[in-house]
Design an enzyme around this catalytic site. Sequence first.
Site, PDB file in Angstrom:
ATOM      1  N   ILE A 170       7.686 -22.168 -19.288  1.00  0.00           N
ATOM      2  CA  ILE A 170       7.729 -21.963 -17.829  1.00  0.00           C
ATOM      3  C   ILE A 170       6.371 -21.541 -17.276  1.00  0.00           C
ATOM      4  CG2 ILE A 170      10.193 -21.450 -17.697  1.00  0.00           C
ATOM      5  CD1 ILE A 170       9.533 -18.492 -17.831  1.00  0.00           C
ATOM      6  N   GLY A 171       5.404 -21.269 -18.150  1.00  0.00           N
ATOM      7  CA  GLY A 171       4.074 -20.884 -17.681  1.00  0.00           C
ATOM      8  C   GLY A 171       3.042 -21.267 -18.722  1.00  0.00           C
ATOM      9  N   LYS A 172       1.823 -21.504 -18.268  1.00  0.00           N
ATOM     10  CA  LYS A 172       0.766 -21.885 -19.206  1.00  0.00           C
ATOM     11  C   LYS A 172      -0.550 -21.441 -18.596  1.00  0.00           C
ATOM     12  CE  LYS A 172      -0.799 -26.120 -21.594  1.00  0.00           C
ATOM     13  NZ  LYS A 172      -0.472 -25.589 -22.949  1.00  0.00           N
ATOM     14  N   GLY A 173      -1.472 -20.959 -19.435  1.00  0.00           N
ATOM     15  CA  GLY A 173      -2.768 -20.563 -18.884  1.00  0.00           C
ATOM     16  C   GLY A 173      -3.771 -20.405 -19.997  1.00  0.00           C
TER      17      GLY A 173
ATOM     18  N   TYR B 282      -4.471 -17.893 -21.365  1.00  0.00           N
ATOM     19  CA  TYR B 282      -3.969 -16.851 -22.284  1.00  0.00           C
ATOM     20  C   TYR B 282      -3.061 -17.425 -23.363  1.00  0.00           C
ATOM     21  CZ  TYR B 282      -0.126 -17.735 -19.153  1.00  0.00           C
ATOM     22  OH  TYR B 282       0.861 -18.367 -18.429  1.00  0.00           O
ATOM     23  N   GLY B 283      -2.392 -18.538 -23.053  1.00  0.00           N
ATOM     24  CA  GLY B 283      -1.378 -19.079 -23.966  1.00  0.00           C
ATOM     25  C   GLY B 283      -0.251 -19.656 -23.134  1.00  0.00           C
TER      26      GLY B 283
ATOM     27  N   VAL C 149       4.040 -19.249 -21.632  1.00  0.00           N
ATOM     28  CA  VAL C 149       5.185 -18.382 -21.353  1.00  0.00           C
ATOM     29  C   VAL C 149       6.435 -19.240 -21.473  1.00  0.00           C
ATOM     30  CG1 VAL C 149       6.337 -16.931 -19.645  1.00  0.00           C
ATOM     31  CG2 VAL C 149       3.847 -16.927 -19.789  1.00  0.00           C
TER      32      VAL C 149
ATOM     33  N   LYS D 286       5.890 -14.234 -23.249  1.00  0.00           N
ATOM     34  CA  LYS D 286       4.491 -14.671 -23.275  1.00  0.00           C
ATOM     35  C   LYS D 286       4.067 -14.736 -24.736  1.00  0.00           C
ATOM     36  CE  LYS D 286      -0.029 -13.462 -21.261  1.00  0.00           C
ATOM     37  NZ  LYS D 286      -0.736 -12.462 -20.443  1.00  0.00           N
TER      38      LYS D 286
ATOM     39  N   ASP E  25      -7.733  -9.891 -11.383  1.00  0.00           N
ATOM     40  CA  ASP E  25      -7.410 -11.319 -11.340  1.00  0.00           C
ATOM     41  C   ASP E  25      -6.269 -11.593 -10.363  1.00  0.00           C
ATOM     42  OD1 ASP E  25      -6.841 -13.934 -13.867  1.00  0.00           O
ATOM     43  OD2 ASP E  25      -7.827 -13.954 -11.899  1.00  0.00           O
TER      44      ASP E  25
HETATM   45  C1  LIG Z   1      10.257 -21.530 -12.271  1.00  0.00           C
HETATM   46  O1  LIG Z   1      10.633 -20.319 -12.835  1.00  0.00           O
HETATM   47  C2  LIG Z   1       9.684 -19.540 -13.418  1.00  0.00           C
HETATM   48  C3  LIG Z   1      10.021 -18.216 -13.655  1.00  0.00           C
HETATM   49  C4  LIG Z   1       9.082 -17.345 -14.249  1.00  0.00           C
HETATM   50  C5  LIG Z   1       7.819 -17.824 -14.592  1.00  0.00           C
HETATM   51  C6  LIG Z   1       6.860 -16.855 -15.215  1.00  0.00           C
HETATM   52  O2  LIG Z   1       7.248 -15.740 -15.520  1.00  0.00           O
HETATM   53  C7  LIG Z   1       5.460 -17.234 -15.456  1.00  0.00           C
HETATM   54  C8  LIG Z   1       4.513 -16.385 -15.988  1.00  0.00           C
HETATM   55  N1  LIG Z   1       4.877 -15.091 -16.371  1.00  0.00           N
HETATM   56  C9  LIG Z   1       4.004 -14.083 -16.789  1.00  0.00           C
HETATM   57  C10 LIG Z   1       2.639 -14.320 -17.002  1.00  0.00           C
HETATM   58  C11 LIG Z   1       1.808 -13.248 -17.414  1.00  0.00           C
HETATM   59  O3  LIG Z   1       0.461 -13.390 -17.647  1.00  0.00           O
HETATM   60  C12 LIG Z   1      -0.111 -14.679 -17.447  1.00  0.00           C
HETATM   61  C13 LIG Z   1       2.354 -11.972 -17.590  1.00  0.00           C
HETATM   62  C14 LIG Z   1       1.500 -10.810 -17.996  1.00  0.00           C
HETATM   63  O4  LIG Z   1       0.786 -10.888 -19.015  1.00  0.00           O
HETATM   64  O5  LIG Z   1       1.564  -9.784 -17.288  1.00  0.00           O
HETATM   65  C15 LIG Z   1       3.701 -11.741 -17.382  1.00  0.00           C
HETATM   66  C16 LIG Z   1       4.528 -12.802 -16.982  1.00  0.00           C
HETATM   67 CL1  LIG Z   1       6.226 -12.531 -16.713  1.00  0.00          CL
HETATM   68  C17 LIG Z   1       7.485 -19.151 -14.356  1.00  0.00           C
HETATM   69  C18 LIG Z   1       8.407 -20.013 -13.767  1.00  0.00           C
END
Ligand SMILES: COc1ccc(C(=O)/C=C\Nc2cc(OC)c(C(=O)O)cc2Cl)cc1
Length: 295
Positions: free
Chosen positions: A21-24, A26-27, A29, A44, A159
Amino acid sequence: VSVSDADGYTQLNQYKLKDEIGKGSYGIVKLAYNEQNDVHYAMKILSKTKLMKKAGFFRRMPPNRDGRKNSRPPNPLERVYREIAILKKLDHPNVVKLVEVLDDPDEDKLYLVFELVEKGEVMTVPSATPFTEELSRSYFRDIISGIEYLHYQKIIHRDIKPSNLLLGDDDHIKIADFGVSNEFSGGDAFLTNTAGTPAFMAPETLQDDAQNFQGKALDIWAMGVTLYCFTFGKVPFEEEYVLGLHKKILKDSVQFPEKPEVSEELKDLILQMLDKNPTTRITLSEIKEHDWVTC
Ligand SMILES: COc1ccc(C(=O)/C=C\Nc2cc(OC)c(C(=O)O)cc2Cl)cc1
């Protein structure tokens, strides 16, 4: 312990890992389902070796002539463990909540389990459908409380940008990603390094004779760029090449597009946050009193 179950999902202790659900940088998610309590989380996933490589840890250091001991870059893993230590002490409705860390010393992967912020990133930039002023105001008020809490806890985020602002089902914002945050003691941080995302970096960090600059004002600048994005769907200074971008951030005045039309109060607030002089830049307590925020 991680195994793959019947339909190919990775099982990690009580968590079943699902879609990414996430990418960056950092790695990644992944959505994680906790079978014990029937609750979904955001997991993550960091690779320790990739973190080490990114920091050039495995690169051979050029031999220096006078044979002085090479100053190694700080161990990137320490960075992550510092980030975890920061996250563990944070507890605020507008900051992501770290639930637990799965760190098997024999494993390459490091797992950070966060409470799920259901709707994900509040905005992807560029956006053709920026927010109304009312919606921007609601989100911006959440950011103000979150940043006020972080600065009170002596943490500079460094950031702040729309992709690090997550939206919950309650339509409230939670600030995420403390990967480049700085802790400080005393009244403010006095920093020298550049960190964060180029389009959101404050001018005082980009001067070639950049000496110590104050930390809190960096978050205020990034909040200003973020509010500009909420309003116009794009960043105020954009340039293909990073050095051209730096020049614009340092030299160009903020231009507002013709459309969408916005109130004078909102333009005034954005201009005061994007004041290139950090000593005259608006402060958080002044932002809280600004007509556009209070009205
Ligand atoms: C469509 O529905 C979605 C629901 C949730 C997400 C989502 O959560 C994405 C990133 N999440 C995070 C990233 C973080 O860093 C980069 C950290 C941190 O390191 O603090 C914590 C979180 Cl949670 C995406 C799509």
